[in-house]
Enzyme design. Sequence first.
Site, PDB file in Angstrom:
ATOM      1  N   ASP A 186       0.717  -1.166  -0.002  1.00 15.82           N
ATOM      2  CA  ASP A 186      -0.051   0.345  -0.022  1.00 15.82           C
ATOM      3  C   ASP A 186       0.896   1.358   0.175  1.00 15.82           C
ATOM      4  OD1 ASP A 186      -2.066  -2.185   0.512  1.00 15.82           O
ATOM      5  OD2 ASP A 186      -1.885  -1.582   2.716  1.00 15.82           O
ATOM      6  N   GLU A 217     -11.275  -0.672  -3.543  1.00 13.37           N
ATOM      7  CA  GLU A 217     -10.520  -0.058  -2.264  1.00 13.37           C
ATOM      8  C   GLU A 217      -9.323   0.696  -2.896  1.00 13.37           C
ATOM      9  OE1 GLU A 217      -9.457  -3.263   0.245  1.00 13.37           O
ATOM     10  OE2 GLU A 217      -7.874  -3.659  -1.140  1.00 13.37           O
TER      11      GLU A 217
END
Length: 383
Positions: free
Chosen positions: A69, A245
Amino acid sequence: MSRDHDLPQSSEPAGRRSVLKGAALAVGALAVGPATAATATAETAVGASVAPRPAAAPFVNPLVRQRADPFIHRHTDGSYYFTATVPEYDRIILRRSRTLGGLATAAESVIWTRHATGVMGAHIWAPELHRIDGRWYIYFASAPAESVWDIRIWVLENANPDPFRGTWVERGQVRTAWETFALDATTFSHRGSRYLAWAQHEPGMDNNTALWLSRMANPWTLTGPQIRLSTPEFDWERIGFKVNEGPAVIARDGRLFLSYSASATDHHYCMGLLTVDAHADLMNPANWSKSPTPVFTSNDTTRQYGPGHNCFTLAEDGRADVLVYHARQYQEITGDPLNDPNRHTRVQRLGWHPDGTPDFGFPVADTTAITSASGSNSLEESA
């Protein structure tokens, strides 16, 4: 978003892709926080002067190992700031370098650690570092130590010009319309308003998370309605889990592009794309269009699997766009993919199609020197 400034404006017509299906306004409005205007004035504007930069330097992938991420902020002090999820899910780290490649070996500092009990005690995920109105903010997801899947969005603030110094103050939870699973917040400023985009489960919906957008009253408070930008509707968004997401925003030639990640976090993980005209009302779901096919996927030839949760930054020359993301070097995973630590941070040049839409290409192979300011994502180059 990794360029913390107002997005550019032009008279470019809206994207030509199909209108976003299933977009809808959420019921009701969110409570307004402290009585401050939704200013979020940008620190810099597109084209504003930044510290002089050398030509874009080559770099080698993976850029940073076992950091998922990833988020890279290119600041006006001439430095790149890096943060990401660590495999232990227990802390927030920062690195700094004058070059993108230098982040690989830059010293890493822990600037915040999870609580031993209570809120912010587990699953410290997907931090993002943003500079807003002269202060540093970190958006991240976490859960209570006693209920590790009750994940919500939280904010840290630091008034020191140097994010490695000063005190990180816990500004608290970003309150959305529901107390449900929420994560992956990113913020950007556009035409005088600051926005938050994030992923959240909507009660009564047959999905894990959809993508949402709201204006902000201040860097930790939403104001007005929140709209659903996208829900997992295509087969490639619903493998393993029904997931949208990891939103990230980039602007070019009169349009805003919002990339996102879909499906389970194994080799099925991939990226989709939403588009909106820069002059349109961002808070009208009908103004957003959605690609019916993924724009960035696993590649057997380069042996990169599950690419996603990206952000965008600029190369050292200040002109070339760079895609930042994570991927694994293998497809087979034993057990829960979240327990596999080898989602490595990667960077490569972001291209542009003749119609003005981003060309993500494919995830390039390991140990390939790539110049982010030039060249192509051809298989020959990455072999």
